[in-house]
Design a protein around this motif. Structure first.
Motif, short mmCIF file in Angstrom:
data_model
loop_
_atom_site.label_atom_id
_atom_site.label_comp_id
_atom_site.label_asym_id
_atom_site.label_seq_id
_atom_site.Cartn_x
_atom_site.Cartn_y
_atom_site.Cartn_z
N LEU A 180 36.64 33.84 38.57
CA LEU A 180 38.00 33.35 38.88
C LEU A 180 38.37 33.87 39.99
N SER A 181 37.99 35.08 40.54
CA SER A 181 38.64 35.74 41.74
C SER A 181 37.82 36.54 42.28
N LEU A 182 37.68 36.77 43.95
CA LEU A 182 36.71 37.41 44.49
C LEU A 182 37.63 37.86 45.48
N VAL A 183 37.37 39.31 46.28
CA VAL A 183 38.03 39.80 47.16
C VAL A 183 37.28 40.90 47.88
N ASN A 184 37.23 40.78 49.18
CA ASN A 184 36.44 42.07 50.09
C ASN A 184 37.43 43.14 49.84
N VAL A 185 36.53 44.09 49.59
CA VAL A 185 37.49 45.62 49.48
C VAL A 185 37.40 46.35 50.57
N ASN A 186 36.11 46.50 51.35
CA ASN A 186 35.93 46.98 52.53
C ASN A 186 34.47 46.67 53.28
#
Length: 413
Positions: A180-186
């Protein structure tokens, strides 16, 4: 117990039990957003906002149009029309060196099975792709697109090929349910969250799993209550709806709650299980260890991450009483206290502001350091939340400048 199993009665003890919703009174001394400006341009649910630069942002939603706004004045700058159905993603796409176009670009995907790349300075369509077999829902990090368990690469034009292209790169099969969700951490990691409350941190180079968290609803799970926890949890209560991050932590919106996962410690260090009355849809990290969240209940709330003061365990008595065994009982009693302190989150999320302005679900928001907060909602509206003290100062400055220009400002001798 039978009454609890069919939906009533007590719930499991410990961190799995529900917490009462935090509230805050009218005196919100730490909340700077005391003025608001309502913007109207959409005629359906506004689901997406994206910041273009220091003073512009774009909005999109179920009416299929994209609107570009001035974040300071609320002026409508452009309206982009090209999709025939609702927009399912709105993403910024910085101009690349290989492209002739040097203006700010945005990428939209739609239920009409098309992807459009826009020049948001002119409103022109740079590229439109319509070869997809199903509705596209994606998130963007670096030059990749993600659609549930699929990773795509967005290929920019080159000297050999003058057209944009989208290539399938990898399938992520480690989740137990839909992502449902995805994000770039570094630069080397990204994180995904699933419908069943599972978070995975991935290596961005070889797609391997770096860490996994499967118990957001119970940061210190007890083996003897796992079956009870499963019985009382609903799917929506543990779905990971959104992520944000800083250098140390990943902040997760899980059901109605907020959780802070420390990347170094690889554990949940703070949680607010009942942050809102309904599901939390979007969160963002602010300066000074603050966090903003919005919910289906129509509210926007500001939180502060604070360290807890750990209580010392009760000392074990010595001397005469210890000789007769009295001290052993106290020592045993102190062990659960010490274990509970070690397992409990070392930080807390404290409510410091509550913004009420929308009449329906708040889908997401943007934070501008100089221009305040922007929220969009199912009520078709966009609201600019302004720092009242700052806006008052700006108005006073403009007034003095106007008086000085007209010659009406005299200094007392």
């Amino acid at each position: 117990m039978l009454r609890w199993l069919i939906g009533g009665g007590r719930e499991p003890q410990g961190l799995a039990e529900k917490s009462p919703l935090q509230t805050i009174g009218e005196e919100q001394t730490q909340n700077p957003y005391t003025e608001l400006l309502v913007l109207k341009a959409h005629h359906d649910i506004v689901r997406f906002l994206v910041q273009l630069d220091e003073y512009r942002f774009a909005s999109a939603g179920d009416d299929g149009i994209v609107v570009v706004w001035n974040a300071q004045t609320g002026e409508k700058l452009l309206e982009l029309n090209g999709h025939t159905q609702k927009i399912t993603a709105l993403i910024t796409f910085p101009s690349l060196e290989a492209c002739e176009e040097k203006n700010q670009l945005i990428l939209t995907t739609s239920a009409d099975r098309t992807v459009i790349l826009w020049d948001c300075d002119t409103g022109r369509q740079v590229r439109k792709v319509s070869c997809f077999q199903s509705t596209i829902k994606n998130y963007f990090f670096h030059t990749y697109l993600q659609s549930f368990d699929l990773i795509f690469r967005l290929v920019a034009p080159t000297e050999e090929s003058l057209e944009w292209d989208i290539l399938e790169i990898k399938r992520l099969l480690d989740h137990q349910d839909n992502i449902l969700s995805l994000v770039n951490v570094n630069d080397v990691s990204f994180v995904t969250g699933s419908h069943v409350g599972e978070m995975i941190i991935w290596d961005i180079l070889d797609w391997t799993v770096q860490a996994r968290e499967c118990s957001f609803w119970d940061p210190s799970p007890q083996l003897d209550t796992q079956q009870e926890i499963k019985l009382c949890q609903k799917p929506d209560d543990i779905s990971v709806h959104h992520f944000t991050w800083d250098k140390e932590n990943v902040f997760a919106a899980v059901g109605r709650g907020l959780y802070v996962y420390n990347l170094h410690m690889k554990r949940v260090i703070a949680c607010q299980k009942s942050a809102h009355d309904s599901n939390v849809l979007h969160i963002a990290k602010l300066p000074n260890r603050q966090l903003i969240s919005c919910s289906e209940d129509g509210s926007v709330r500001i939180w502060e991450l604070r360290e807890k003061q750990q209580l010392a365990a009760e000392p074990v008595p010595t001397g005469f009483f210890n000789m007769w065994g009295f001290g052993r009982v106290n020592k045993q009693a102190s062990q659960p206290v010490k274990k509970q302190q070690e397992n409990s989150p070392p930080c807390s999320l404290e409510l410091i502001g509550d913004l009420i302005g929308h009449s329906s679900s708040v889908e997401m928001f943007l934070y501008f350091e100089d221009h305040g907060l922007v929220t969009c909602s199912a009520d078709h509206l966009i609201i600019l939340w302004k720092n009242g003290e700052r806006e008052s100062g700006l108005r006073s400055l403009k007034l003095f400048q106007k008086l000085e220009e007209n010659g009406d400002l005299y200094l007392a001798v």
